[in-house]
Design a protein around this motif. Sequence first.
Motif, PDB file in Angstrom:
ATOM      1  N   VAL A 119       0.882  -1.168   0.000  1.00 44.65           N
ATOM      2  CA  VAL A 119       0.000   0.000   0.000  1.00 44.65           C
ATOM      3  C   VAL A 119       0.924   1.223   0.000  1.00 44.65           C
ATOM      4  O   VAL A 119       2.128   1.083   0.171  1.00 44.65           O
ATOM      5  CB  VAL A 119      -0.919   0.027   1.251  1.00 44.65           C
ATOM      6  N   TYR A 120       0.361   2.419  -0.194  1.00 45.81           N
ATOM      7  CA  TYR A 120       1.199   3.629  -0.099  1.00 45.81           C
ATOM      8  C   TYR A 120       1.565   3.871   1.362  1.00 45.81           C
ATOM      9  O   TYR A 120       0.740   3.682   2.265  1.00 45.81           O
ATOM     10  CB  TYR A 120       0.463   4.848  -0.674  1.00 45.81           C
ATOM     11  N   ARG A 122      -2.530   9.661  14.293  1.00 44.66           N
ATOM     12  CA  ARG A 122      -2.216   8.321  14.815  1.00 44.66           C
ATOM     13  C   ARG A 122      -1.811   8.442  16.275  1.00 44.66           C
ATOM     14  O   ARG A 122      -0.972   9.282  16.617  1.00 44.66           O
ATOM     15  CB  ARG A 122      -1.063   7.732  14.005  1.00 44.66           C
ATOM     16  N   LEU A 144       5.645   2.416  14.360  1.00 42.12           N
ATOM     17  CA  LEU A 144       5.755   2.472  12.895  1.00 42.12           C
ATOM     18  C   LEU A 144       6.691   1.392  12.360  1.00 42.12           C
ATOM     19  O   LEU A 144       7.591   0.934  13.062  1.00 42.12           O
ATOM     20  CB  LEU A 144       6.319   3.832  12.471  1.00 42.12           C
ATOM     21  N   ILE A 145       6.510   1.042  11.087  1.00 39.04           N
ATOM     22  CA  ILE A 145       7.445   0.129  10.430  1.00 39.04           C
ATOM     23  C   ILE A 145       8.610   0.941   9.860  1.00 39.04           C
ATOM     24  O   ILE A 145       8.407   1.998   9.271  1.00 39.04           O
ATOM     25  CB  ILE A 145       6.753  -0.651   9.287  1.00 39.04           C
ATOM     26  N   ALA A 155       7.639   4.367   7.786  1.00 36.28           N
ATOM     27  CA  ALA A 155       6.484   4.573   6.897  1.00 36.28           C
ATOM     28  C   ALA A 155       5.323   3.659   7.251  1.00 36.28           C
ATOM     29  O   ALA A 155       5.333   2.476   6.934  1.00 36.28           O
ATOM     30  CB  ALA A 155       6.877   4.377   5.440  1.00 36.28           C
ATOM     31  N   SER A 210       0.502  -6.029  18.487  1.00 35.02           N
ATOM     32  CA  SER A 210       0.672  -5.219  17.301  1.00 35.02           C
ATOM     33  C   SER A 210      -0.648  -4.489  17.086  1.00 35.02           C
ATOM     34  O   SER A 210      -1.669  -5.127  16.876  1.00 35.02           O
ATOM     35  CB  SER A 210       0.972  -6.148  16.130  1.00 35.02           C
ATOM     36  N   ARG A 230      11.275  -3.829   7.591  1.00 34.81           N
ATOM     37  CA  ARG A 230      11.118  -4.511   6.305  1.00 34.81           C
ATOM     38  C   ARG A 230      11.862  -3.761   5.218  1.00 34.81           C
ATOM     39  O   ARG A 230      12.334  -2.647   5.428  1.00 34.81           O
ATOM     40  CB  ARG A 230       9.638  -4.722   5.959  1.00 34.81           C
TER      41      ARG A 230
HETATM   42  O1  TXA Z   1       2.938  -3.076   3.978  1.00 38.66           O
HETATM   43  C1  TXA Z   1       3.120  -2.421   5.003  1.00 38.66           C
HETATM   44  O2  TXA Z   1       3.510  -2.940   6.058  1.00 38.66           O
HETATM   45  C2  TXA Z   1       2.854  -0.905   4.932  1.00 38.66           C
HETATM   46  C3  TXA Z   1       3.836  -0.300   3.934  1.00 38.66           C
HETATM   47  C4  TXA Z   1       3.733   1.199   3.871  1.00 38.66           C
HETATM   48  O3  TXA Z   1       5.138  -0.690   4.265  1.00 38.66           O
HETATM   49  N1  TXA Z   1       2.988  -0.321   6.218  1.00 38.66           N
HETATM   50  C5  TXA Z   1       2.091  -0.519   7.203  1.00 38.66           C
HETATM   51  O4  TXA Z   1       2.373   0.183   8.347  1.00 38.66           O
HETATM   52  O5  TXA Z   1       1.116  -1.209   7.096  1.00 38.66           O
HETATM   53  P1  TXA Z   1       1.327   0.398   9.532  1.00 38.66           P
HETATM   54  O6  TXA Z   1       1.988   1.351  10.467  1.00 38.66           O
HETATM   55  O7  TXA Z   1       0.033   0.795   8.983  1.00 38.66           O
HETATM   56  O8  TXA Z   1       1.278  -0.988  10.213  1.00 38.66           O
HETATM   57  C6  TXA Z   1       2.383  -1.412  10.974  1.00 38.66           C
HETATM   58  C7  TXA Z   1       1.982  -2.530  11.865  1.00 38.66           C
HETATM   59  C8  TXA Z   1       1.007  -2.030  12.895  1.00 38.66           C
HETATM   60  O9  TXA Z   1       0.071  -3.042  13.131  1.00 38.66           O
HETATM   61  C9  TXA Z   1       1.924  -1.811  14.092  1.00 38.66           C
HETATM   62  O10 TXA Z   1       1.237  -1.875  15.286  1.00 38.66           O
HETATM   63  C10 TXA Z   1       2.894  -2.973  13.923  1.00 38.66           C
HETATM   64  O11 TXA Z   1       3.109  -3.031  12.558  1.00 38.66           O
HETATM   65  N2  TXA Z   1       4.141  -2.717  14.638  1.00 38.66           N
HETATM   66  C11 TXA Z   1       5.053  -1.767  14.375  1.00 38.66           C
HETATM   67  N3  TXA Z   1       6.071  -1.829  15.258  1.00 38.66           N
HETATM   68  C12 TXA Z   1       5.792  -2.845  16.102  1.00 38.66           C
HETATM   69  C13 TXA Z   1       6.449  -3.410  17.240  1.00 38.66           C
HETATM   70  N4  TXA Z   1       7.597  -2.942  17.682  1.00 38.66           N
HETATM   71  N5  TXA Z   1       5.849  -4.454  17.845  1.00 38.66           N
HETATM   72  C14 TXA Z   1       4.684  -4.954  17.399  1.00 38.66           C
HETATM   73  N6  TXA Z   1       4.015  -4.455  16.342  1.00 38.66           N
HETATM   74  C15 TXA Z   1       4.555  -3.414  15.709  1.00 38.66           C
END
Ligand code: TXA
Length: 318
Positions: free
Chosen positions: A32-33, A54, A60-61, A140, A218, A120
Amino acid sequence: MQTEILSGEVGIARAVELLRTGEIVALPTETVYGLAADALNAEAVAKIFSAKSRPHFDPLIVHLPDLNWLEQLAHVPTNNKHLFERLIAAFWPGPLTFILGKTELVPPLVTAGLETVALRQSAHPLFQEVIRRLGKPLAAPSANRFGRISPTNAAAVRAELEIPAVLDGGAATVGIESTVVELDGKEIRILRPGPISPEMLAEFGNVTLSAATAKIVSPGQLESHYAPKTKLIVVSDISLFAFPGGKKIGVLCFGRSAFPNGRTLSLRRNLDEAAANLFKMMRELDEEKLDLIVAELVPEIGIGIAINDRLRRAAAGR
Ligand code: TXA
Ligand code: MG
């Protein structure tokens, strides 16, 4: 401020310049974007949270320019190093995100204060070009307002957010956010189902799917997520649904021709095509001022597991 749509070589250069100066820019990825900022600049990352509304408890990833960044940002697991390396060799760059112990370099804002970081590498050529020129990791998340449908094209980003710019890379080919995993010994724990399916991961270790009702590790596991504004319900077979009279009802079905106000995810019953269409069609139906959207679940295999996960969460939205 209206979000500027960037394209071509000039667009890439402008996106890099914005990121270098601590601004946020939406970039295409294969899933996705994403709404990107320099992951090592906490002030820039703070702009992501405010643009998306947010909550700061949702981490964040972080996307890597190359594998050399891995050990600078995370503690590569020692007890299952081999498993980790095999998974990376098989699926990076691509839609697989790992939760790993973080290093000091990662600002706490990025990880919402957690001791772990999500990492990632994106396979999208434009994303790769921008991050290569910037030479730094990019935080992102999906480029939608918190809790809403992830955007799969530049116009959807613009409808969703007021930000300096979005780099246009056409329609996202995969259409569903990356699979998020955590390794525990030989076990691969899926925290968010995605394009890399349990079946694909099973070749590498024991796979467990953490239940949506389990304690939230998550926030992508938050029950109401990916929600349209219109009420949405899921059914297992649309042909058995009794349409109530006097209501404007939209249908999102899988492998059959569309109803009036309907959308078909994939006429040839192809799950990859269905995933690529999912968020775009949910968004379109959401624009049609309907009383109700009825969505048909898809077969619970491969990427179908992730599609059904997003549909059920959208149904829990309101
Ligand atoms: O495909 C994707 O993953 C997209 C593209 C843009 O890379 N990004 C995405 O990011 O979906 P977001 O922020 O919408 O989702 C990230 C997920 C969320 O569920 C967040 O809670 C989880 O990853 N997450 C991030 N850091 C974490 C951590 N340290 N421990 C557990 N979950 C985490
Ligand atoms: Mg998201």
